[in-house]
Motif scaffolding. Structure first.
Motif, PDB file in Angstrom:
ATOM      1  N   GLY A  49       0.722  -1.343   0.038  1.00 24.57           N
ATOM      2  CA  GLY A  49       0.021   0.070  -0.221  1.00 24.57           C
ATOM      3  C   GLY A  49       0.871   1.184  -0.241  1.00 24.57           C
ATOM      4  N   LEU A  67       0.972   5.185   1.430  1.00 25.62           N
ATOM      5  CA  LEU A  67       0.773   6.138   2.803  1.00 25.62           C
ATOM      6  C   LEU A  67      -0.370   7.026   2.071  1.00 25.62           C
ATOM      7  CD1 LEU A  67       3.826   6.355   4.767  1.00 25.62           C
ATOM      8  CD2 LEU A  67       1.752   5.213   5.437  1.00 25.62           C
ATOM      9  N   LYS A  68      -1.353   7.574   2.799  1.00 19.88           N
ATOM     10  CA  LYS A  68      -2.406   8.699   2.283  1.00 19.88           C
ATOM     11  C   LYS A  68      -1.674   9.792   1.872  1.00 19.88           C
ATOM     12  CE  LYS A  68      -7.008   7.567   3.706  1.00 19.88           C
ATOM     13  NZ  LYS A  68      -7.546   7.471   4.883  1.00 19.88           N
ATOM     14  N   SER A  81      -6.249   4.403  -5.283  1.00 21.14           N
ATOM     15  CA  SER A  81      -6.651   4.338  -3.874  1.00 21.14           C
ATOM     16  C   SER A  81      -5.813   3.448  -3.221  1.00 21.14           C
ATOM     17  CB  SER A  81      -8.193   3.872  -3.847  1.00 21.14           C
ATOM     18  OG  SER A  81      -8.349   2.635  -4.308  1.00 21.14           O
ATOM     19  N   SER A  82      -5.466   3.598  -2.082  1.00 20.50           N
ATOM     20  CA  SER A  82      -4.432   2.684  -1.475  1.00 20.50           C
ATOM     21  C   SER A  82      -4.665   2.646   0.323  1.00 20.50           C
ATOM     22  CB  SER A  82      -3.118   3.030  -1.899  1.00 20.50           C
ATOM     23  OG  SER A  82      -2.231   1.962  -1.357  1.00 20.50           O
ATOM     24  N   ASN A  83      -4.259   1.601   0.749  1.00 16.94           N
ATOM     25  CA  ASN A  83      -4.035   1.578   2.144  1.00 16.94           C
ATOM     26  C   ASN A  83      -3.206   0.504   2.776  1.00 16.94           C
ATOM     27  OD1 ASN A  83      -5.517  -0.592   3.213  1.00 16.94           O
ATOM     28  ND2 ASN A  83      -7.420   0.322   2.411  1.00 16.94           N
ATOM     29  N   GLU A 122      -3.067  -1.701   4.832  1.00 14.03           N
ATOM     30  CA  GLU A 122      -3.611  -3.083   5.165  1.00 14.03           C
ATOM     31  C   GLU A 122      -4.062  -3.907   4.070  1.00 14.03           C
ATOM     32  OE1 GLU A 122      -5.166  -0.484   6.775  1.00 14.03           O
ATOM     33  OE2 GLU A 122      -3.779  -0.429   8.393  1.00 14.03           O
ATOM     34  N   ASN A 123      -4.789  -2.957   2.931  1.00  8.81           N
ATOM     35  CA  ASN A 123      -5.172  -4.001   1.756  1.00  8.81           C
ATOM     36  C   ASN A 123      -4.527  -3.751   0.517  1.00  8.81           C
ATOM     37  OD1 ASN A 123      -7.295  -4.647   3.601  1.00  8.81           O
ATOM     38  ND2 ASN A 123      -8.301  -2.770   3.094  1.00  8.81           N
ATOM     39  N   THR A 175      -2.997  -1.637  -3.086  1.00 10.93           N
ATOM     40  CA  THR A 175      -3.472  -0.333  -3.941  1.00 10.93           C
ATOM     41  C   THR A 175      -4.046  -1.024  -5.172  1.00 10.93           C
ATOM     42  OG1 THR A 175      -1.245   0.411  -3.257  1.00 10.93           O
ATOM     43  CG2 THR A 175      -2.043   1.348  -5.170  1.00 10.93           C
TER      44      THR A 175
END
Length: 139
Positions: free
Chosen positions: A79, A81-82, A122-124, A126-127, A129
């Motif tokens: 992922g 980072l925001k 979109s990305s995070n 934990e899950n 990208t």
């Protein structure tokens, strides 16, 4: 797409690819630039996979109609980072967590600009990208 998946699959034999193509019409576009775009995104999905992930997966969904091709590439990797999402397409941008030249996503964005395409991400952590690409059908 199958050739790109096969080619990149050699770099990580544990990577599982799910490819879905829904195309009932002819698509005309810049094959070289589209290959550069897809190759960079697939390569990143492999390169930035979690080292401890037992089910390494890249999902590629392609929908083609008379107007455009919509391509979604999703992974379950590290992922992004925001706070880095707005910067990832900038030349030489590198996150401290990621290695690389900082050119891959810049090249993707530039190639898409040349063919009037666009990209969203979109990305995070934990899950993974998801990149969503739209490329106009030049037919």
């Amino acid at each position: 797409m199958n050739e790109l998946v096969e080619l990149h699959g050699f770099s990580d034999r544990d990577m599982h690819f799910n490819v879905s193509v829904n195309q009932n019409t002819t698509f005309i576009g810049d094959a070289f630039r589209i290959e550069v775009i897809l190759s960079n995104l697939i390569s990143n999905a492999i390169k930035y996979q979690k080292t401890n992930e037992s089910n390494k997966t890249v999902n590629i969904n392609i929908e083609v109609d008379d107007l455009e091709a919509q391509i979604e590439i999703n992974d379950n990797g590290m992922g992004i980072l925001k706070e880095h999402l707005e910067k990832i397409f900038t030349q030489f941008f590198k996150s401290k967590m990621h290695h690389g030249s900082g050119l891959g996503l810049f090249i993707v964005k530039e190639a898409l600009n040349k063919i009037n395409g666009n990209i969203n991400v979109s990305s995070n952590i934990e899950n993974g990208t998801t990149f969503k690409i739209t490329i106009p059908n030049a037919k």
